[in-house]
Structure formats: C-alpha cells, structure tokens
Design an enzyme around this catalytic site. Sequence first.
Site, PDB file in Angstrom:
ATOM      1  N   ASP A  22      37.223  42.084 -25.108  1.00  0.00           N
ATOM      2  CA  ASP A  22      38.277  43.078 -24.928  1.00  0.00           C
ATOM      3  C   ASP A  22      37.986  44.314 -25.773  1.00  0.00           C
ATOM      4  O   ASP A  22      37.631  44.207 -26.949  1.00  0.00           O
ATOM      5  CB  ASP A  22      39.619  42.454 -25.327  1.00  0.00           C
ATOM      6  CG  ASP A  22      40.800  43.387 -25.126  1.00  0.00           C
ATOM      7  OD1 ASP A  22      40.628  44.466 -24.524  1.00  0.00           O
ATOM      8  OD2 ASP A  22      41.899  43.034 -25.580  1.00  0.00           O
ATOM      9  N   HIS A  41      40.372  41.913 -21.540  1.00  0.00           N
ATOM     10  CA  HIS A  41      41.727  42.382 -21.806  1.00  0.00           C
ATOM     11  C   HIS A  41      42.745  41.726 -20.859  1.00  0.00           C
ATOM     12  O   HIS A  41      42.561  41.715 -19.654  1.00  0.00           O
ATOM     13  CB  HIS A  41      41.769  43.900 -21.664  1.00  0.00           C
ATOM     14  CG  HIS A  41      43.011  44.547 -22.182  1.00  0.00           C
ATOM     15  ND1 HIS A  41      43.425  44.420 -23.497  1.00  0.00           N
ATOM     16  CD2 HIS A  41      43.947  45.319 -21.568  1.00  0.00           C
ATOM     17  CE1 HIS A  41      44.545  45.099 -23.671  1.00  0.00           C
ATOM     18  NE2 HIS A  41      44.887  45.650 -22.523  1.00  0.00           N
ATOM     19  N   SER A  77      49.067  44.474 -24.833  1.00  0.00           N
ATOM     20  CA  SER A  77      48.475  45.790 -24.659  1.00  0.00           C
ATOM     21  C   SER A  77      49.373  46.858 -25.294  1.00  0.00           C
ATOM     22  O   SER A  77      49.654  46.789 -26.494  1.00  0.00           O
ATOM     23  CB  SER A  77      48.210  46.045 -23.173  1.00  0.00           C
ATOM     24  OG  SER A  77      47.309  47.117 -23.000  1.00  0.00           O
TER      25      SER A  77
END
Length: 322
Positions: A264, A296, A163
């Site tokens: 995602d 995600h 991320s």
Amino acid sequence: MDSSSEIILDTPYFRIYSDRRIDRLMGTSTVPPGFDAATGVTSKDVVIDGETGLYARLYLPDTASRSSGDNKKKLPVLVYFHGGGFVTQSAASPLYQPFLNSLAARAGLLVVSVNYRLAPEHPLPAGYDDSFRALKWAAASGDGDPWLSQHGDLGRLFIAGHSAGGNIVHNVAMMAAAEGPASSGTVATRIEGAVLLHAGFAGREPIDGETPEWMEISGKLWCFVCPDATDGADDPRMNPMAAAAPSLRKLPCKRVLVCVAEKDFTRPRGRAYYEALVASGWSGAVELFESEGQEHVFFLIKPGSDEAVELMDRLVSFFARN
C-alpha cells in the site's frame, strides 16, 4: 486549452481541474439500508443535521434483538468514517455496506457510519466538522435514537475509518482532545479505542519507503480538498508528525490499532504514525498490524481472501477487549 480547465490530477477514481471542478469516476453509486440476510444485520439512515445534510447509516446486529429484559446486553458503539480521498464515496456506498454488515455481526457492534460532506463543494474542514458532530451525536445517544439509546453501550465508544477515513479518525480524536480535559465530561472521556485502516497521511518531505508518485498525488489532493491548509502537506491535519502538529500524547483514547498493507502506498506513513505514537509518551496501548502482500483497502475488494479474514479477526479481537 483554457487554463481554468487544466487537469491537475487524474486518477482511476476521480479527475480534478485547476478551476476546482471534479469528475467523480466512481464512488457515486449507492445502496439502500435494510436487512442483510447473510449476516442478520439491519441498517437504517438517520439524519443528524438537516441543514447540512449530515446523516449516518446505523448497523444493528440481530444479537441485539435476541437479548431482552434482565439479560439484555448492550453493544459497543463504533463511529466509522469512510474513505474516498475526501472527494468521493459515501456511507451508502455498495463497497462499504458488506464490510460493515460483517464487522457489526462478527464483533457485535452497533455501527454508526458517517456521511460527511465532500470536497470541493465543501472543502475541509467541513468533513472533519461533520465527523466530529456525528461522534458527539452518537455519544449523546443520538438525540434519543431508539437503537443507540436502547442497544448502545456508550461506555464503550470506538472510532475507526479507512484511507481518508483513517485520517479523519486521527483528526476527530484530536478535536475531542482539544474540546476539554478528560475530567470535564466531554466526548474525549468516552472514546475507548481508535482504529486507523490504511490511513491517508502525507508530508512535504518524503520518508523511508514513500514513492514520488504518492508524494505528488497526496500533495495535489490535499491542496485541492483543503485550500486554506497551512504549509501544504505539512499541515498538521495531513501530517500528524509535522513540527507544528499537536503532540500525539494528547490522543484521548485508551487503545489504538494501526493497520497497514505491505504493498500500500500509505504504508510508510502508517508505520511512521505508529512509531511516533509509541515515541510520544502517550499512556495508552498501540498495536501495528500489517497485511502481507496486499494493497490499499484490499479488504473491501477481496473480503474472502485469507488476509482479509485475518484482518477481520484482528478487528473483532480489538473491539472485544476491555
């Protein structure tokens, strides 16, 4: 309502206000380092910079203690950057410890998980600077840290993150490239490979598959965490494909693995990063790995799922290759 208290971004993870306050709704819980019986990995915290509070959590698998003398095998070193939108989570998060214990054990890595400073208290580039400082610290044997000096193979240095941490991977690599040519003996000469897991990139103009919701969230978040950004979300640190961004040909590593997930919101930018790197003329080897049907950072939330096991296998294979 006082306009200075207006909510400008409300997510399940944090709430940010127009006066640059933040409510962290998750990501503040921590777990101590120690021995993990399930994996045989021991962790400890090491202060890198007392003035800024920068520290790292190191993970050492038991394979290091089982080798000794002439048969002592040193371990590749992975410097890891956590996620959390640059505003929440830490290297001591209970969400990350099981994943890094497993990764260290399965791949035979000495992991250095970086606890960089967070916005808004410390706006970017503080987090980038901390992460680069930690990378150089690890590459220099941790200023004599016994785990790194005795067990770390600094000829096999990797960087990885998920991320926001995937974004940091790119930016730290470019900072290493900018420090000097590979022949000068800088940290750039040490980086063998980089892994971007569901990396957080954005841009001012949508690309194929990108949702309006992610465009809005990423744009607002970037301006919050990096108030001195140039050109908004087209700042090269957030959009590596922007016109003003340095060429991806400058990436100072031999191999890159870009990991995305089918459902995602970061997938379109992750695939675009992979395609841009391929098209850049970069001399290294880049791979794309996609997890079907997943969202995600699913591998942190559902580590036992078939897709998470498959992703872990791919990571182990990537780190094992010479």
